[in-house]
Design an enzyme around this catalytic site. Structure first.
Site, short mmCIF file in Angstrom:
data_model
loop_
_atom_site.label_atom_id
_atom_site.label_comp_id
_atom_site.label_asym_id
_atom_site.label_seq_id
_atom_site.Cartn_x
_atom_site.Cartn_y
_atom_site.Cartn_z
N PHE A 142 0.78 -1.22 0.00
CA PHE A 142 0.00 0.00 0.00
C PHE A 142 0.82 1.28 0.00
CE2 PHE A 142 -2.87 -3.34 0.80
CZ PHE A 142 -3.94 -2.99 0.02
N ASP A 143 2.04 1.25 0.47
CA ASP A 143 2.85 2.44 0.25
C ASP A 143 3.29 2.52 -1.20
OD1 ASP A 143 4.40 0.20 0.65
OD2 ASP A 143 5.88 1.17 1.92
#
Length: 766
Positions: free
Chosen positions: A486-487
């Protein structure tokens, strides 16, 4: 001669499957006829230099990649070399020339699909698991050629400590875990002990093992691999029960939710192998290892006693309470599961576990989550059926994890970091606004990001398979590997949003709004209850199981570390998206950003810093935290957290004008300078970026001028930056190389410096 090939090959193995024509795949091939004598001499010179200086400079500089790519993509003409004696001498022209030199060089390292291949290695416990699996399944010689083994041998010896042992990473102090496993690896690929005095380094390793109590002292992960190999008895290993997977999914102790992704898909196949009790058949080599690894005769070892042993060098010793719990499991429950009717439950557990393994293999095109799970899943498929299609599909994916540098061949911590560093590279290049130098580079990078986005959810009821939504996200590496990170999704979205502003310049079409919306939906759904974000999954599940800690190698591997860096990336992405598309879910986005902001503020340390878990350490964490706060709407004038963050960074600036933080900071959680007070180009760039974003130029521009001087003067003749200490880290336990950081962050920092500190308003207000 070795050569890196990316993307789809002309003779790809028919057993390979792909979702996007192998975009981003990176494989090193050996051709004994390739290369001119001059090219081969360059490679050998680089290898010799590394070996000679390995204790002073243990980090490889990806020299072999650079030599190949500079042959294939000749370096264009560069502006004049820039050096400044004093920071007062910096001009906008010299900054622009430095940037152009860096951009043009960095463009030569880009692969044809648009990503930047690089060394993403560091841990020294990854290769042994793969070698043991290949040996046990009879595939060692078919997958690893003599050339592979020669380079693996080179790498292991290059990173052997002076005392004869090996650390968790290339600069770590010797520990039993990696010393035993690397010793075993050398033996399996042909090294022999005490043969005509030619194996002095191997003899030193053997002596280290003997002097430190022998292989009964390895932690559970080491005991596991030795048991698979047949040089340790399963009776001497703490339980790894596959029955845990039979718990109701709603249970707080179900490993599909209680154990984080980082370890979940290691524990799953590990528990299958443990339940099968497989040990490699006895051979001359195995018998020799049984004699070499222990301080007493193999037949005399008390395995039940050995089960609770652990060397004092290991960083995470077990507690007495944990020993008691595992003794009960081992002595009471495990015997019941090995005979009828308990054996029926064991069989059901193994069947359930194997279904999870097959799903993971299929969903990742047999690349798997990481190299440890890759080795384990491949072994499980062979145990189930040596002639199965599943096992055959695993074999050609082994090379996806192998990387070659001047220090030898190693196993990457992932099958690369392609999306992550391509997304960062796009943002750095966009910041320069020098599109005449990088428009073609940006086009290719944009293509890679677009082709790697995950456009659908996992098949067949992903929740049942202990997964979250994936549609709209990005993986860390390739679309085929496919695990949403998700980053990475946030940084990829930021990169595409930044490109949308430059589309008229580089003549490209934007990513569809629908695909961007999908990414935003996924990001919002992954927010934790405390406002934070984790890289792979949420912390919504409880932490009933702590079996992952039985790796006894990573103190926090079972904790869902709620990352400041990941949380910051998501804040920045949502804030950037909102500026372009203000009418899409404005309330949800605002709520998400503010909750994340509060999380970051609460995590600030008393000295004003933030601890970074994915790199060294306070410099990296503080840079990301401040960027997240500023993107959320915080201002220096009104945010105490931002003010304290700036004060912390300024307090750590060296007299030279740069910053340089030691990996020791990650382990001790106390900021520590590099030995000798040296500046590091990446840490200097990270600090410069954070301070500029926080408006330091309006308050006192001198620290920024001094930092820029370091970055300008550190540039090499060809526009590259020097390889210094690896700054990547995971959980503060081992180093990880990110080979492109040395180019990305100096470019990005100097670009922002040029815009903010070389204007008529702030120029030389000294």
């Amino acid at each position: 001669m070795w050569k890196l090939h990316t993307g789809k090959g002309e003779e790809d193995d028919p057993r390979l499957s792909t979702l996007n024509d192998h975009v981003g795949r990176q494989v090193w091939y050996y051709d004994p006829q390739a290369g001119t004598p001059e090219e081969r001499a360059e490679v050998e010179a680089a290898r010799a230099w590394f070996t000679e200086h390995r204790f002073e400079q243990p980090q490889s500089g990806d020299v072999l990649l650079r030599l190949q790519y500079l042959r294939e993509n000749p370096l264009p003409s560069l502006p004049p070399m820039v050096r400044v004696e004093r920071y007062q001498d910096i001009t906008e022209e010299c900054v622009r020339n430095t940037l152009r030199r860096a951009i043009r060089f960095y463009g030569t390292l880009q692969a044809r699909e648009g990503q930047w291949p690089e060394d993403h290695c560091g841990p020294l416990f990854l290769m042994p698991g793969m070698v043991i699996t290949l040996y046990a399944t009879g595939q060692l010689n078919s997958i690893l050629s003599k050339a592979h083994c020669q380079e693996i041998r080179r790498y292991i010896y290059n990173h052997q400590n002076k005392d004869g042992g090996w650390g968790l990473n290339m600069e770590g102090q010797s520990v039993m875990f990696t010393t035993v496993l690397n010793y075993v690896t050398l033996r399996l690929i042909g090294e022999e002990l005490n043969k005509n005095g030619k194996s002095e380094s191997l003899e030193k390793a053997h002596k280290w093992i003997q002097d430190h109590g022998g292989a009964t002292q390895v932690p559970t992960w080491g005991k596991f691999w030795l048991s698979v190999l047949g040089v340790y008895d399963w009776a001497g290993i703490n339980p790894l029960p596959p029955e845990a997977w039979l718990l109701p999914q709603s249970s707080s102790s179900h490993p599909g939710w209680a154990i984080p992704v980082l370890y979940r898909w290691i524990f799953c196949p590990m528990s299958y192998v443990y339940g099968c009790r497989f040990s490699n058949k006895l051979s001359t080599t195995i018998q020799a290892l049984r004699n070499e690894l222990y301080t007493i005769s193999y037949e005399q070892i008390n395995w039940n006693q050995a089960r609770s042993l652990g060397a004092k060098e290991e960083p995470v010793p077990r507690t007495f309470r944990e020993d008691i719990i595992f003794s009960i499991f081992h002595n009471v429950f495990e015997p019941l599961l090995l005979r009828w009717p308990g054996s029926k439950l064991r069989k059901k557990a193994l069947d359930t576990t194997m279904k999870l393994i097959h799903y993971e293999d299929s969903a990742t095109q047999y690349i798997c989550f990481n190299p440890v799970s890759k080795s384990l899943n491949m072994l499980c498929c062979w145990l189930e059926d040596p002639d199965s299609d599943a096992f055959q599909k695993h074999l050609p994916r082994v090379v996806d994890y192998l990387w070659l540098s001047e220090d030898g061949m190693k196993m990457q911590a992932y099958n690369g970091s392609q999306v992550w560093e391509t997304a960062l590279s796009i943002q750095a290049l966009l910041s320069t606004e020098l599109f005449e130098d990088c428009s073609s580079t940006l086009k290719k990078a944009k293509s890679y990001i677009e082709k790697t986005q995950i456009r659908e959810h996992y098949p067949d009821g992903f929740v049942h398979w202990n997964r979250h939504i994936t549609k709209g996200t990005w993986p860390f590496s390739t679309r085929d590997q496919g695990w949403p990170t998700f980053d990475c999704a946030a940084e990829a979205l930021k990169a595409l949003l930044g490109l949308s502003k430059a589309l008229s310049t580089i003549n490209e079409e934007p990513l569809s709004v629908e695909h961007m919306n999908d990414c935003v939906d996924a990001l919002i759904s992954f927010q934790n209850l405390n406002g934070s974000f984790s890289p792979y999954d949420t912390t919504a599940g409880t932490h009933g199981l702590k079996l992952g800690k039985k790796a006894e190698t990573f103190e926090e591997v079972t904790n869902y570390w709620t990352s400041v860096e990941c949380t910051s990336s998501v804040i920045q992405a949502l804030a950037a998206f909102r500026r372009v598309h203000p009418n899409y879910k404005p309330k949800e986005i605002e709520s998400c950003i503010q909750r994340a902001r509060h999380f970051i503020e609460k995590l600030q340390r008393p000295d004003g810093s933030w601890y970074g878990i994915w790199a060294t350490c306070f410099t990296y964490g503080t840079k990301f935290a401040m960027m997240g706060l500023l993107a959320s709407g915080a201002k220096y004038e009104s945010s105490i957290a931002v003010q304290r963050g700036c004060e912390f960074l300024l307090s750590k600036q060296l007299s030279s004008g740069g910053w340089g933080e030691s990996f020791e900071s990650s382990q001790t959680m106390v900021y520590t300078n590099l030995e000798g007070g040296r500046a590091h180009v990446v840490h200097t760039a990270l600090s410069l970026l954070a301070l500029i974003a926080a408006g330091q130029a309006q308050r006192d521009v001198v620290p920024l001028h001094k930092a820029a001087t370091i970055l300008i003067n550190s540039q090499m003749d060809n526009g590259d930056y020097p390889q210094e200490e690896n700054i990547g880290a995971v959980y503060g336990q081992y180093r990880l190389n990110y080979g492109s950081y040395r180019c990305i962050f100096p470019i990005w920092a100097l670009a922002e410096y040029k815009k903010q500190c070389c204007s008529s308003t702030h120029k030389y207000s000294i």
